[in-house]
Design a protein around this motif. Structure first.
Motif, mmCIF file in Angstrom:
data_model
loop_
_atom_site.group_PDB
_atom_site.id
_atom_site.type_symbol
_atom_site.label_atom_id
_atom_site.label_comp_id
_atom_site.label_asym_id
_atom_site.label_seq_id
_atom_site.Cartn_x
_atom_site.Cartn_y
_atom_site.Cartn_z
ATOM 1 N N PRO A 38 35.149 29.264 -3.802
ATOM 2 C CA PRO A 38 34.789 27.933 -3.299
ATOM 3 C C PRO A 38 36.016 27.035 -3.101
ATOM 4 O O PRO A 38 36.849 26.887 -3.995
ATOM 5 N N HIS A 61 30.520 26.504 1.726
ATOM 6 C CA HIS A 61 30.625 26.642 0.270
ATOM 7 C C HIS A 61 29.835 27.856 -0.210
ATOM 8 O O HIS A 61 30.311 28.627 -1.050
ATOM 9 N N ARG A 120 31.248 31.159 -2.011
ATOM 10 C CA ARG A 120 30.735 31.495 -3.343
ATOM 11 C C ARG A 120 30.153 32.902 -3.379
ATOM 12 O O ARG A 120 30.318 33.622 -4.364
#
Length: 121
Positions: free
Chosen positions: A17, A4, A8
Motif C-alpha cells: 500500500p 490501494h 494490498r
C-alpha cells in the motif's frame, strides 16, 4: 478495484500500500533537473522494499508491475501518465551496451541505461 486494494492484494513482494505513489514521486524527482545533461540512475542504498524505490529503475519497475493489476480505465490513465514521464529519460539517459549481462529484467528499456554516480549528471 481501487489502487490501494490492488496494492494490498498484490502477490508481488515489492507491491505494498502506497508504493505506486512512492514510485511516481521518485520517478518525477529523478526527472527534475531541467537541462540537457545526461541523467544516471543510482542504486538504492538499502535493498528493503520500502527503500528500494530510491533506485529510479526499481520505481519504474513498480509502475510497470502495478499496471496490469489495475482496472482498464485506471490502467490506461496510469499508462498515459507514465508514458509522458518516460519521454525524458529516454532522451536524457545513455544506453548501456553491457546491460543484458548485468541487469535484472534487461528486456525493460530503463534497465538498459547507464547508471551510477550522481543522478544530476
Amino acid at each position: 478495484m481501487s489502487l490501494h486494494r490492488a496494492e494490498r492484494l498484490s502477490g508481488d513482494h515489492v507491491i505494498f500500500p502506497g508504493v505506486t505513489d512512492l514510485a511516481l514521486r521518485r520517478y518525477r524527482a529523478f526527472l527534475q533537473p531541467v537541462g540537457r545533461r545526461p541523467l544516471y540512475p543510482r542504486d538504492a542504498q538499502c535493498p528493503c522494499r520500502g527503500c528500494s524505490p530510491d533506485d529510479v529503475r526499481h520505481a519504474r519497475d513498480v509502475l510497470d508491475d502495478i499496471m496490469p493489476q489495475r482496472p482498464v480505465r485506471a490502467r490506461s490513465e496510469l499508462s498515459r501518465h507514465v508514458a509522458r514521464l518516460d519521454s525524458v529519460p529516454r532522451t536524457r539517459t545513455l544506453p548501456d551496451p553491457s546491460a543484458h549481462c548485468r541487469q535484472w529484467h534487461p528486456e525493460r528499456w530503463w534497465r538498459r541505461r547507464l547508471s551510477g554516480g550522481s543522478e544530476s549528471g
